[in-house]
Scaffold this motif. Structure first.
Motif, short mmCIF file in Angstrom:
data_model
loop_
_atom_site.label_atom_id
_atom_site.label_comp_id
_atom_site.label_asym_id
_atom_site.label_seq_id
_atom_site.Cartn_x
_atom_site.Cartn_y
_atom_site.Cartn_z
N ARG A 184 0.87 -1.16 0.06
CA ARG A 184 0.02 -0.07 -0.06
C ARG A 184 0.92 1.38 0.09
O ARG A 184 0.50 2.21 -0.65
CB ARG A 184 -1.04 0.12 1.34
N ASN A 185 1.92 1.21 0.68
CA ASN A 185 2.79 2.55 0.89
C ASN A 185 3.54 2.64 -0.58
O ASN A 185 3.63 3.63 -0.87
CB ASN A 185 4.02 2.18 1.90
N ARG A 186 3.82 1.53 -1.13
CA ARG A 186 4.40 1.57 -2.49
C ARG A 186 3.64 2.18 -3.44
O ARG A 186 3.84 2.98 -4.29
CB ARG A 186 5.05 0.16 -3.03
N ILE A 187 2.25 1.92 -3.36
CA ILE A 187 1.36 2.52 -4.45
C ILE A 187 1.13 3.90 -4.24
O ILE A 187 1.23 4.59 -5.10
CB ILE A 187 0.06 1.68 -4.33
N LYS A 188 0.92 4.38 -2.96
CA LYS A 188 1.04 5.75 -2.60
C LYS A 188 2.01 6.65 -2.83
O LYS A 188 1.84 7.52 -3.30
CB LYS A 188 0.74 5.90 -0.96
N ARG A 189 3.24 6.02 -2.73
CA ARG A 189 4.64 6.77 -3.20
C ARG A 189 4.63 7.07 -4.77
O ARG A 189 4.69 7.81 -5.16
CB ARG A 189 5.81 6.04 -2.80
N ARG A 190 4.16 5.86 -5.41
CA ARG A 190 4.21 6.07 -7.01
C ARG A 190 3.04 7.00 -7.35
O ARG A 190 3.38 7.92 -8.31
CB ARG A 190 3.80 4.55 -7.38
N ALA A 230 1.44 12.41 -9.10
CA ALA A 230 0.56 13.53 -8.98
C ALA A 230 1.30 15.02 -8.86
O ALA A 230 1.15 16.04 -9.71
CB ALA A 230 -0.27 13.48 -7.63
N ARG A 231 2.72 14.69 -8.46
CA ARG A 231 3.61 15.90 -8.52
C ARG A 231 4.02 16.52 -9.79
O ARG A 231 4.09 17.44 -10.26
CB ARG A 231 4.77 15.50 -7.70
#
Length: 160
Positions: free
Chosen positions: A72-78, A83-84
Motif C-alpha cells: 500500500r505504501n509503495r502504491i501511494k509513493r508512486r 501527482a507531483r
C-alpha cells in the motif's frame, strides 16, 4: 506573512500551481461526494471547493484489500510522484482530488500510471463541467429493496 506563504504566493505568480495535501477525514468524505472516475490502476474523486483558494488539494488512499502495508505504501509513493508531475499542469485550480490506488498500480510501469492519471483527470474535468455527480450509495446494500410494482413475486404470507 510567513516565509512559507511568501513562497507559495511567489509560486502562484510565477504560474506554478500550489498543491496541498488532504489530511483530514472530512476532506476525503467531501471529495467522495463529487465526480468519480475509474481507471485500471486508480479511482479518482474530484470535488470543486468553491472557496476562492486556487490551491489544488490532493489525497491518497489504498484499501487493505490491495495488499499489506509495504504494498500500500509503495502504491501511494508512486501516485505521489505521478501527482507531483501531472497535477500542476492538468489539475483544476480550486479542486480537491482523492486518488484511490488499486493493486494494478503496484506493478504497472510508471508511464502507464501517468497515462491513467491524465485520462482520469481529463474525464473528471469533462464530467464536472457537465455537472455530473457521483451516484448515490445505498446505505445498506445487503438488505433487499422493495420489489418493483407488478412483479410476479409474492410478498408475504397473504400470498401463500
Amino acid at each position: 506573512m510567513t516565509e512559507i506563504q511568501n513562497l507559495s504566493e511567489a509560486g502562484r505568480k510565477a504560474g506554478f500551481g500550489v498543491l496541498r495535501v488532504l489530511k483530514t477525514r472530512p476532506a476525503f468524505v467531501a471529495a467522495a461526494k463529487g465526480v468519480r472516475v475509474h481507471r485500471p490502476s486508480l479511482t479518482l474523486q474530484r470535488r470543486d471547493r468553491n472557496d476562492g483558494d486556487a490551491a489544488i488539494g490532493i489525497g491518497f488512499t489504498v484499501t487493505k484489500k490491495e495488499g499489506n502495508a509495504a504494498v500500500r505504501n509503495r502504491i501511494k509513493r508512486r501516485f505521489r510522484a505521478a501527482a507531483r508531475e501531472i497535477l500542476p499542469g492538468c489539475g483544476a485550480a480550486g479542486a480537491d482530488y482523492v486518488i484511490i490506488g488499486r493493486q494494478a498500480a503496484a506493478e504497472a510501469p510508471f508511464p502507464s500510471l501517468l497515462a491513467d492519471l491524465k485520462e482520469a483527470l481529463a474525464d473528471a474535468a469533462r464530467r464536472a463541467a457537465k455537472g455530473a455527480r457521483a451516484a448515490p450509495r445505498d446505505p445498506n446494500p445487503s438488505l433487499p429493496g422493495p420489489a418493483a410494482p407488478g412483479s410476479a413475486e409474492p410478498h408475504g404470507p397473504e400470498h401463500a
